[in-house]
Design a protein around this motif. Structure first.
Motif: not given
Length: 126
Positions: A26-28, A32-35, A59-60, A109-112
């Motif tokens: 959810l954090l990842y 992404l959403k905020f970026i 912050d995330i 994205t890659e980490l997620r």
């Protein structure tokens, strides 16, 4: 007493009951959403909203970085990646640099996606 929006209540319940693995996912996704919101607002020349969105993404990433368990070797690598992502987000925010935000988004994205795969593998081994 005012009634809470059902969608917001659902999201809050989702976070409050999430396993640590799902919370990381959810954090990842939130980062992404905020970026992407920051990028969209830069393109629309809304500097204030772009700044607010990028700060939320930062912050995330700070939270992900702060919760690393440094007794594992992989945590050192993740810390370096998170530091680099934070640098790109800062650059994107200060200079309104879409390319820097794109690079940060690609790395998150890659980490997620890697995290999702690790979650699948862990489930099959149970």
């Amino acid at each position: 007493m005012a009634m809470q929006n059902p969608y917001n209540q659902y999201k809050e319940n989702n976070v409050m009951t999430a396993s640590p693995e799902n919370l990381t996912l959810l954090l990842y996704n939130g980062a992404l959403k905020f970026i992407y919101q920051g990028k969209m607002n830069i393109e629309q020349d809304n500097i204030q909203k772009s700044h607010a969105a990028i700060v939320r993404a930062q912050d995330i990433i700070y939270e992900l970085n702060d919760t690393l368990d440094m007794q594992y070797d992989i945590s050192q690598n993740l810390r370096a990646l998170y530091t680099y992502i934070l640098e790109k987000l800062l650059d994107g925010n200060i200079n309104k640099d879409i390319a820097a935000l794109d690079e940060a988004a690609a790395m998150v994205t890659e980490l997620r996606d890697t995290w999702k795969e690790a979650m699948k593998l862990a489930k099959t081994r149970k």
